[in-house]
Enzyme design. Sequence first.
Site, PDB file in Angstrom:
ATOM      1  N   ASP A 187       0.830  -1.126  -0.022  1.00 18.01           N
ATOM      2  CA  ASP A 187      -0.022  -0.095  -0.061  1.00 18.01           C
ATOM      3  C   ASP A 187       0.890   1.113   0.043  1.00 18.01           C
ATOM      4  O   ASP A 187       1.932   1.217   0.465  1.00 18.01           O
ATOM      5  CB  ASP A 187      -0.869   0.008   1.355  1.00 18.01           C
ATOM      6  CG  ASP A 187      -2.415  -0.182   0.934  1.00 18.01           C
ATOM      7  OD1 ASP A 187      -2.709  -0.735  -0.077  1.00 18.01           O
ATOM      8  OD2 ASP A 187      -3.027  -0.083   2.024  1.00 18.01           O
ATOM      9  N   TYR A 225       1.950   4.843   1.633  1.00 16.18           N
ATOM     10  CA  TYR A 225       1.681   5.316   3.147  1.00 16.18           C
ATOM     11  C   TYR A 225       0.619   6.153   3.260  1.00 16.18           C
ATOM     12  O   TYR A 225       0.090   6.779   2.527  1.00 16.18           O
ATOM     13  CB  TYR A 225       2.995   6.122   3.312  1.00 16.18           C
ATOM     14  CG  TYR A 225       4.361   5.171   3.395  1.00 16.18           C
ATOM     15  CD1 TYR A 225       4.182   4.277   4.500  1.00 16.18           C
ATOM     16  CD2 TYR A 225       5.283   5.380   2.795  1.00 16.18           C
ATOM     17  CE1 TYR A 225       5.476   3.510   4.385  1.00 16.18           C
ATOM     18  CE2 TYR A 225       6.743   4.875   2.934  1.00 16.18           C
ATOM     19  CZ  TYR A 225       6.680   3.768   3.590  1.00 16.18           C
ATOM     20  OH  TYR A 225       7.910   3.216   3.776  1.00 16.18           O
ATOM     21  N   PHE A 243       7.899   2.280  -0.444  1.00 23.42           N
ATOM     22  CA  PHE A 243       8.907   2.329   0.558  1.00 23.42           C
ATOM     23  C   PHE A 243       9.404   3.755   0.582  1.00 23.42           C
ATOM     24  O   PHE A 243      10.387   3.909   1.650  1.00 23.42           O
ATOM     25  CB  PHE A 243      10.123   1.359   0.433  1.00 23.42           C
ATOM     26  CG  PHE A 243       9.727  -0.164   0.846  1.00 23.42           C
ATOM     27  CD1 PHE A 243       9.367  -0.508   2.008  1.00 23.42           C
ATOM     28  CD2 PHE A 243       9.491  -0.949  -0.373  1.00 23.42           C
ATOM     29  CE1 PHE A 243       9.112  -1.999   2.242  1.00 23.42           C
ATOM     30  CE2 PHE A 243       8.941  -2.369  -0.412  1.00 23.42           C
ATOM     31  CZ  PHE A 243       8.755  -2.684   0.933  1.00 23.42           C
ATOM     32  N   HIS A 254       9.855  -9.706   5.264  1.00 23.57           N
ATOM     33  CA  HIS A 254       9.384  -8.074   4.898  1.00 23.57           C
ATOM     34  C   HIS A 254      10.399  -7.397   5.842  1.00 23.57           C
ATOM     35  O   HIS A 254      10.667  -7.782   7.073  1.00 23.57           O
ATOM     36  CB  HIS A 254       7.879  -7.741   5.220  1.00 23.57           C
ATOM     37  CG  HIS A 254       7.675  -6.716   4.638  1.00 23.57           C
ATOM     38  ND1 HIS A 254       7.784  -5.414   5.206  1.00 23.57           N
ATOM     39  CD2 HIS A 254       6.978  -6.075   3.541  1.00 23.57           C
ATOM     40  CE1 HIS A 254       7.287  -4.337   4.800  1.00 23.57           C
ATOM     41  NE2 HIS A 254       6.822  -4.604   3.526  1.00 23.57           N
TER      42      HIS A 254
END
Length: 381
Positions: A205, A207, A218, A343
């Site tokens: 997703d 942020y 990221f 992750h």
Amino acid sequence: MSDKEGPVYLEDLEIPKDTPKDPVEKENSQSSVDSTQSENVTVTVEKAKPAAAIKGTKRQRTLMDMFTPAPAAQNTKKLKLDRSGSSSSLTARTAATGSGQANGMQSLNSIPFSLSSYQNSLSDEERQLLTLECETMGKSWLKLLKDEIRKPYFIKLKRFLWEEGVKGANDSAKSLKIYPSPGNIYSWSNLTPLGRVKVVVIGQDPYHGPGQAHGLSFSVPKGMAIPPSLRNIYTEIKSEYPAFEIPKHGNLTSWAENGVLLLNTCLTVKAGSPGSHSGKGWEEFTDKVIDVVDKYGGANLSANGSAMNGRGRGIVFLAWGSWAAKRVSKLSKQKHLILYSAHPSPLSAHRGFFGNGHFKQANEWLEQKYGPDGCVDWTKV
């Protein structure tokens, strides 16, 4: 994205449909088959005539001739051509003559695309709903995704976003409370042209906090606090490249410009509501993006004389977490380097992300395939 104009790449330029072929194609055009020929065109290949017939001399029949079967009438071998003007027996030859195709696939830069013609082909509703894509998606991507964004599921997604207030590129995320701002939804496609993709980093997703998302997984704009997952990414890079100085910001634009496709699976999210746009259609669309990368990612990287220049010869996929692993499960491990790990989230980084060695492994593989210029400078942020 800033308003500063970035570099322009060859694959981002519009190519009119009547653009001449590249020099290799032009040089060999005399030996290639015209693709505008109809389906019923045939090529006739005559068998060589007997030497006596060639010389034009007449020979009197002998006793042996009376007991020897007469030679079969001269046959003609007809090769039925398909619509593209090729046949199974001619495929290899037409490919070798630079017809712009290898294994039935055109080279990236030879695929024609005219934005104005495409827009004229849209219905009134499509033209309205797809304004953002036509205005902001990188042309190297749009020319391969133009049919995808007309599919019913994507039009349904765009209707949903339109009702939420996501319209043109100038809409403000502050009033919309949808992140990222409309002008940044496709920033990944402009910063990383398709033909220059070296590595794909798959996120989930955007942020969901104010000012954080800017279209790259990221990554956050300068001035925003570095997210915990990105801090862990920096920590891993430091362990692999000790000279790396961890920056005080989280903007990964320099990676994107160096060939790292930072792609989220969902490209929008409602403010303060993670996963709110999941299941609306973005997953299907970004799966198609991965398909396009599979075919053409890195197509314009140095091919070292390979006949596959202009077509994807393999890139690196960094699949961190089970969500990302699902997205790359269908890809060929013989063609691509696919690296899996936990992750980088603080909840899972200690279960396999730290110490995975992915950044060095990626560069070793890229250098072997594309030479030193194929590597990514992970320390340049």
